[in-house]
Scaffold this active site. Sequence first.
Site, PDB file in Angstrom:
ATOM      1  N   CYS A  35      25.800  63.158  46.496  1.00  0.00           N
ATOM      2  CA  CYS A  35      24.841  62.454  48.372  1.00  0.00           C
ATOM      3  C   CYS A  35      25.474  61.382  48.417  1.00  0.00           C
ATOM      4  CB  CYS A  35      23.625  62.069  48.067  1.00  0.00           C
ATOM      5  SG  CYS A  35      22.616  63.473  47.351  1.00  0.00           S
ATOM      6  N   HIS A  81      22.521  57.793  54.130  1.00  0.00           N
ATOM      7  CA  HIS A  81      22.653  59.409  52.878  1.00  0.00           C
ATOM      8  C   HIS A  81      20.875  59.190  53.782  1.00  0.00           C
ATOM      9  CE1 HIS A  81      22.230  62.675  50.833  1.00  0.00           C
ATOM     10  NE2 HIS A  81      21.280  62.228  49.627  1.00  0.00           N
ATOM     11  N   ASN A 115      18.134  67.126  53.361  1.00  0.00           N
ATOM     12  CA  ASN A 115      19.002  66.490  53.312  1.00  0.00           C
ATOM     13  C   ASN A 115      20.368  67.234  52.860  1.00  0.00           C
ATOM     14  OD1 ASN A 115      20.507  65.054  50.582  1.00  0.00           O
ATOM     15  ND2 ASN A 115      19.128  64.608  49.404  1.00  0.00           N
TER      16      ASN A 115
END
Length: 333
Positions: free
Chosen positions: A117, A258, A288
């Site tokens: 990520c 993020h 995500n």
Amino acid sequence: MENNGKIRAIVTGVGMYVPDKILDNAFFEKIVDTNDEWIRTRTGIRERRMLENGATSDLATKAAEDLLKSKNMSADEIDVIIVATVTPNMFFPATACLVQDNIGAKNAWGFDLSAACSGFLFAFQTGCSLIESGKYKKVMVIGADKMTSITDYTDRNNCILFGDAGAAVLLEPTEDQNLGMQDSLLKIDGSGKEALNMKGGGSLNPPTHETVDNKLHYIFQDGKAVFKVAVKGMADISYEIMQKNKLTSEDISYLVPHQANLRIISATADRMGISQDKVMINIERYGNTTAATIPLCLVEYYRNGKIKKGDKLILSAFGAGYTWGAIYLVWAI
Ligand code: UT7
């Protein structure tokens, strides 16, 4: 300021791609024991995208093509292609090679970068360093992940979280010291390896019937454990980069976090003293998408006219590894 050299790297173009197929929360109510209310309140996600046919190179290629088209630019001009991803088409060749071939970037070299990520931040710093070196003039940094290819749709803890997307930025040099990449703080801590990983398929557990039976080719995440360190890690590093660069919350135009969980995003904004209207959020529509979340936010907010030249942005992420970091960027277009 970290870079006292003459050349700074600025973002001069953006591109994105999300697949058409939408998986809404009602879809998950049908396949696992969950409900829309739990998903929305615990994560902030309402829907995510799924690429039905194709691989990460297709997400990355379409994002790159969108960037080139919007800049009216030929792929020949690109010097370097960096693809941040944890879902490469295959171990080798690198997804960057596949993108290079697809778009016809015949003068480029490039590589994939694996930092989960935080992949976009790490790739962005790498791309900026190549520009700052003076040797390269046009570096394309792409974050792309087909997370649905490594998601176990019987695991309610994880399957509701992830989606597919690709997004790209173009980096070019400037001598204007007040624009572009100003500073970064990036970290890794491999002691977090047990909390978030995909164990199968690599040299530790080469593919066998047993590794597949044991579901080692799917994401494993101890959500609660990751949540705790992610909240602290992302909030602390975002605050630290503000302090280091003597930025107040008023100086900052946007936090670009993020998109893993709305609660982690809110905790980071709170720590920085930034109000929610100055936080880029699109997790409700995409979930995500790992390396794609931050550039996807940048593209959408830029194209909606919400970011302007001179805006001070803090990009911030936390992910598997552990990997985490923050970047202080001044928008230049
Ligand atoms: O992007 C890379 C880094 N990753 C992250 O930053 C993700 C970090 N973690 C998270 O975002 C959160 O931990 C999750 C969203 C994954 C989970 O939220 P949580 O508030 O930490 O929930 P939990 O794991 O503590 O689970 C709470 C309860 C449990 O039930 P019991 O044990 O209290 O009876 C779970 O079994 O919620 C249950 N649960 C669910 N219930 C309905 C877990 N998943 C679901 C679900 N639907 N999908």
